[in-house]
Design an enzyme around this catalytic site. Sequence first.
Site, short mmCIF file in Angstrom:
data_model
loop_
_atom_site.label_atom_id
_atom_site.label_comp_id
_atom_site.label_asym_id
_atom_site.label_seq_id
_atom_site.Cartn_x
_atom_site.Cartn_y
_atom_site.Cartn_z
N ASP A 73 74.26 -92.61 25.48
CA ASP A 73 72.99 -93.12 24.93
C ASP A 73 72.63 -92.30 23.69
O ASP A 73 73.42 -91.46 23.24
CB ASP A 73 71.89 -93.04 25.99
CG ASP A 73 71.65 -91.60 26.47
OD1 ASP A 73 72.26 -90.67 25.89
OD2 ASP A 73 70.88 -91.42 27.42
N ASP B 153 70.43 -89.94 23.13
CA ASP B 153 70.36 -88.49 23.32
C ASP B 153 71.74 -87.88 23.39
O ASP B 153 72.00 -86.83 22.81
CB ASP B 153 69.60 -88.17 24.61
CG ASP B 153 68.10 -88.16 24.38
OD1 ASP B 153 67.69 -88.19 23.19
OD2 ASP B 153 67.34 -88.12 25.36
N ASP C 66 76.21 -88.24 27.71
CA ASP C 66 75.83 -89.60 28.11
C ASP C 66 76.08 -90.59 26.97
O ASP C 66 76.06 -90.22 25.81
CB ASP C 66 74.34 -89.66 28.46
CG ASP C 66 74.06 -88.93 29.77
OD1 ASP C 66 75.02 -88.64 30.50
OD2 ASP C 66 72.87 -88.65 30.03
N GLU D 20 76.19 -82.28 29.30
CA GLU D 20 74.78 -82.32 28.99
C GLU D 20 73.97 -82.29 30.29
O GLU D 20 74.15 -83.14 31.16
CB GLU D 20 74.55 -83.61 28.20
CG GLU D 20 73.17 -84.16 28.20
CD GLU D 20 73.16 -85.58 27.59
OE1 GLU D 20 74.23 -86.13 27.26
OE2 GLU D 20 72.06 -86.11 27.44
#
Length: 655
Positions: A518, A520, A516, A443
């Site tokens: 998180d 997102d 990641d 990403e």
Amino acid sequence: MATGKQNDTTKEASYGASDIKILEGLEAVRKRPGMYIGTTSSAGLHHLVWEIVDNSVDEAMAGFCTKINVTVHPDNSITVEDNGRGIPVAKHPKRKMPTLEVVLTILHAGGKFDNNAYKVSGGLHGVGISVVNALSKKLVARVKRDGGIYEMEFARGKTTKKMEQVGKSKATGTTITFWPDDTIFETTVYDYDTLHDRLQETAFLNKNLKITLTDERELVPRTDEFCYAGGIVDFVKYLNSEQKVLERCSQPIYIEGKSDPDAPFTQKGEVEVAIQWNQGYSEHVMSFANDIYTEEGGMHLEGFRAALTKVMNDYARSHKLLKDKDANLQGNDLREGLTAIISVKLPDPQFEGQTKAKLGSSYMRTLTNKIVSQGLSEYFEEHPNQAKEIFKKANQAARGRMAAQKARQATRRKGLLESASLPGKLADCSVRDAEMTELFIVEGDSAGGSAKMARDRSIQAVLPLRGKILNVERVQEHRALSSDTIQALITAIGTGVDQEFDLSKARYHKIVIMTDADVDGAHIRILLLTFFYRYMRPMIDAGYIYVAQPPLYQLKPKGRKGGKYIYTDEELALEAAKYEDPSRYTVQRYKGLGEMDPEQLWSTTMEPKNRILLKVTIDDAMAAERAVADLMGTQVEKRKDFIQTHAKDVRFLDI
Ligand code: 0RA
């Protein structure tokens, strides 16, 4: 060892080849549990519950049972209680012991002695509840029947307490409590969600049957109750609950029918179908035979599809609803946004296919076709307004299909879907043997940069994705395929998509999604998984898709160099507990891959000898389809909600 048949009823004769098993005792089951329940993994552990519940459901199908309660006790023992007729307790004429004892200690005696037309356990599952007994370190059976309450106990298939009457009751029913044998199963911990989903499905398939599930392992016991007056109509509504359905079609189409009353035993059957279109683009059709999910489809599904295509084209033509008078609507056009349940019952279902999950009984194609054709033409004649809306959608789908075809042809001409011109963003590896190579999908450009520096460039390629990838569930194919990000992905992987898909062209045998830790990151991961699920499913089946596990924390002892990488919150708690005093260590939290330097990213996440990769498999098609629909459907708000609350949870693809 017994010789000859366990009982002399005509019903047993239809077991055919499996009669051989009758010669074996429960020792055989303990020696080779896999032969009877498939596996001793978690799936096998849950199979024990299905085996008992299926017997209770048989009682319900025969009209004698309205309630089934399943309880998980704190020690992971299970109780299944029903209010069916109760397992017979009278002395078995041949065996000179209570029938209850015969049913629980003799292999394959689980088959009922009566002539219920349809059985869950008559098919491939029906190994009998004696198998559950053989694989339990303890089992207690309690039966209410003939005015009394009777109890009996077993250990590893052997009787430990003879049957005795312990009370009186006018009610009837069976209660089985069993403790799975921990010397047999890899795990004896039951998974609530697995039990929940399967029992809910069973309730949908058996109108008005009330099933409760209670988990006593929680401080406050959790209970779910499933009971659906609408049966499979409620099932379809449930599957579409996160979707917008066609405006005038808020009520699913329901069709039922059965074979002629004078049909011979080998041609008997019942068919039930519920159908509803939503405004999305994907097809969610699930088929069942005698309550068994036929993941690979089969005759009933073929009959359904043929009927749908024929009836809808006939109706459209005669009512001038075709955009192009000469061209038929194709099955795919008609099934865009279609959610349907096909549930058939038949006395002696034949299952075939790789996982024995395909209905082979060919007369069910004809019967399903006939019943669905009749029901569907009637529906359209009686509901012209609904028909208009449904055909409008189908015509749009046909137009989309033709546009997609053009887009694909155009891209193919440009050579974009061929491996000839690789995307500029791709940092490819030098080795060409796909079996050895890996593609990291990363990403963002900055993490992409780190990964490019960190990698082993001989066998590891890196493709950075800019921003979010398109939600493929929400757009038609031609739009999905013309997105730059998706084209880069397809080109890098090399297989093509859909009909053109060719697994042997895969340029890497490991595709690693690295995002990641998180919200997102979770979103991007889910979007990528949806893309693979929709367009490159054989890559998942082949075991080529993985998710990387970057560490969440680093725990450093004060005053020392280096520290320990930590991958889960549980692990953090465990490690921190080793120090007790929080002043003796510090914890760094990694929010993104970009916070690690290339050396760290390599050693924690990419280096084959240290890293943790989770292989993506599709285990439970229903959970997968539903989660993809939940997440990717047209209702944006719900999707956001779901992603916020399940950010770390990608279990729907059973990773
Ligand atoms: C043998 C014969 C009959 C029912 C059953 C077994 C039976 C098994 C289980 C397992 C869980 N619940 C169950 N309920 C019933 C037929 C009984 C009759 O003919 O009366």
